[in-house]
Scaffold this motif. Structure first.
Motif, short mmCIF file in Angstrom:
data_model
loop_
_atom_site.label_atom_id
_atom_site.label_comp_id
_atom_site.label_asym_id
_atom_site.label_seq_id
_atom_site.Cartn_x
_atom_site.Cartn_y
_atom_site.Cartn_z
N ASP A 111 2.63 14.04 -10.80
CA ASP A 111 1.59 13.16 -11.30
C ASP A 111 0.90 13.83 -12.47
N THR B 297 -1.57 12.55 -14.21
CA THR B 297 -2.84 11.89 -14.49
C THR B 297 -3.86 12.88 -15.02
N VAL C 207 -5.37 3.48 -12.31
CA VAL C 207 -4.69 3.90 -11.10
C VAL C 207 -4.60 2.71 -10.15
N PRO D 279 -0.13 2.04 -3.91
CA PRO D 279 1.19 2.35 -4.48
C PRO D 279 2.34 1.77 -3.67
N ARG E 171 1.93 4.36 -9.63
CA ARG E 171 0.65 4.91 -10.10
C ARG E 171 -0.23 3.85 -10.74
N LEU F 14 4.41 7.66 -16.24
CA LEU F 14 4.77 8.46 -15.07
C LEU F 14 6.27 8.72 -15.06
N TYR G 296 5.54 8.46 -3.59
CA TYR G 296 4.45 8.75 -4.52
C TYR G 296 3.13 8.95 -3.76
N ARG H 114 1.61 13.16 -3.82
CA ARG H 114 0.79 13.51 -4.99
C ARG H 114 -0.34 14.42 -4.59
#
Ligand SMILES: [Zn+2]
Length: 133
Positions: free
Chosen positions: A4, A6, A23, A27, A38, A60, A129, A133
């Motif tokens: 990730d 982010t 976000v 997910p 994401r 992503l 995911y 994460r």
């Protein structure tokens, strides 16, 4: 594992005043719909089952996604259970000829498997995911 990025996008953006990437709240639901786990916006698949290299909306990296045969094995069990027990029920209740079983259940198991394959793979990616994460 899906890295990730982010945090790196936030720091590269406008100094933390607002997140650079929207976000997605769920997910798993986004994966079921074939969307990026994401952001929930970008498409997950390039073809029927081929996963894109990266999200077109948030960037992503999808190249590290490893779902393997997980979706296929679950779908085989689900489709086998539904079609197998349906065929058994119909046989016990109505005693149709064998050719009718073949005409009904073989295409149904193929159609059910194909229909579940893409949402199943998206679900596995969304779960991967969410949990890594
Ligand atoms: Zn995305």
């Amino acid at each position: 594992m899906i890295p990730d990025t982010t945090d790196s996008l936030k720091t590269a953006g406008d100094e933390g005043s607002s997140p650079a990437v929207a976000v997605c709240a769920d997910p798993v639901r986004a994966g079921l719909k074939g969307r990026c786990p994401r952001c929930g916006q970008g498409r997950l698949f390039a073809g029927f089952l081929k996963v894109r290299p990266e999200c077109e909306a948030c960037g992503l990296d999808f190249s590290t996604i490893q779902t393997g045969d997980g979706p296929a094995s679950f779908i085989m069990q689900i489709a086998g259970f539904v079609v197998g027990f349906s065929a058994l029920f119909v046989e016990i209740k109505y005693h149709p000829p064998m050719w009718l079983h073949l005409i009904v259940w073989l295409p149904l198991v193929v159609a059910l498997s194909l229909a579940l394959m893409r949402p199943g793979r998206g679900l596995m990616i969304g779960l991967q995911y969410r949990n890594q994460r």
